[in-house]
Design an enzyme around this catalytic site. Structure first.
Site: not given
Ligand code: SAH
Length: 342
Positions: A288, A212, A331, A110
């Site tokens: 997380n 997001s 996630c 990414c």
């Protein structure tokens, strides 16, 4: 070799024509691929042997190998698929009461660089083709012997940075002659590539757009998500408002709560101001913690207070159930893998 799953029905008709075949053969092949979900050209028994040979010579079926499969105590499964070029990607299956959801990856690596996400920091290799995206669904369905009801583009990669292939994959997933999964059962999540949000608004696909957001002012958001330096909060919210106006669809805002960073009531207050009056929903994600990451999870108490504040002030908010964190499938925990280190 070309991947037969990289074509939509119209394109497949052109391919068949180029092979000197009648276009209706494309319809038959499409049905074998997405309704019958066969794995070999030889299983397409209403095609002549000669045509099957031609197909074998010209196309691959792109059947993924499962390199690794892990199962969480909550039933979530994480797959590591060999994408057949030496790279591997992760795909997650989540099981809810209302059905099964697959979280698909759209890129190998990414580029977005979000500070709290494990997909960051590993070299970006390439985008997946539409066939490689759809194959994740076919491979999981085959493994579990059951049909999937929901797809979320929330795995590795930024869907709007692989726009054309993601749109094509969505259309094949959604097509009644394809996987026939309703657009309302498909969610696309973006870190906020504003021009592409406008493009998506014009596609006339009824899928859910998730944004997001994660912070309510530019300083904080830029410190978490470098993309905010390109498209700031004001531009992003304007694009969202326009998206809602054009599509009449509710937007889902994702907000990952990190302790002492974006989780106090001041942040909740700012969030209410920012989203007031919009057709939207807020999905709160207990963040997380990733390896060497500086953000850690908010306390349950803070998460609930945050949610209650939003709900009490006219913003519908829910807390995303954490699934699969014990196998790093939750996630932000997915990462590109090399075959060598597995
Ligand atoms: N590139 C897309 C899809 C990514 S993942 C996007 O940015 O939206 C889906 C969601 O998980 C995003 O909202 C992302 O910000 C969030 N996420 C990433 N890392 C996380 C973490 N460590 N904890 C919780 N959520 C995280």
């Amino acid at each position: 070799m070309k991947n037969i799953k990289d074509y939509n029905l119209e394109e497949l008709k052109e391919e068949l024509k180029a092979l000197g075949e009648k276009p209706f053969r494309a319809e038959q092949i499409f049905k074998w691929l997405y309704i019958d979900k066969v794995k070999e050209f030889d299983e397409m028994t209403n095609l002549s042997l000669e045509l099957r040979e031609k197909l074998k010579q010209n196309y691959t079926m792109c059947n993924y190998n499962i390199i690794k499969k892990q199962e969480s105590s909550d039933g979530t499964k994480k797959y590591l698929f060999d994408v057949l070029d030496g790279n591997a990607i992760e795909t997650v299956l989540m099981q809810y009461h209302h059905g099964k959801t697959i979280c698909v990856s759209c890129q190998i690596g990414c580029k977005m660089g979000c500070k709290f996400c494990a997909s960051t920091g590993i070299k970006f290799v390439r985008s997946l083709t539409s066939g490689e995206i759809v194959e994740q669904i076919l491979a999981v369905e085959q493994d579990i012997g059951d049909k999937i009801s929901n797809i979320v583009f929330m795995g590795i990669g930024e869907p709007l940075d692989n726009y054309d292939n993601v749109i094509k994959a969505i259309r094949i997933i959604n097509n009644p002659k394809g996987l026939n999964i309703g657009a309302r059962h498909i969610s696309v999540s973006t870190s906020g590539l504003v021009p592409r949000i406008y493009d998506l608004a014009k596609e006339n696909i009824q899928c859910t757009l998730s944004i997001s957001l994660h912070a309510t002012n530019n300083e904080k958001r830029s410190s978490m998500m470098p993309v905010n330096n390109r498209y700031n909060i004001e531009e992003l919210i304007k694009a969202c408002k326009d998206y809602i106006k054009i599509t009449n669809r509710r937007i889902s805002f994702e907000y990952a709560l990190a302790k002492d960073n974006n989780d106090n009531l001041e942040d909740a207050k700012e969030l209410v101001k920012l989203l007031k009056g919009m057709l939207c929903h807020v999905n709160l994600i207990p963040i997380n913690k990733i390896e060497n990451g500086k953000f850690s999870k908010s306390s349950n108490e803070n998460i609930m207070k945050f949610r209650d504040y939003l709900n009490d002030h006219g913003i519908v908010a829910t807390i995303r159930r954490e699934l699969g964190s014990d196998i790093d499938a939750a996630c932000g925990q997915l990462r590109r893998k090399n075959l060598e280190n597995e």
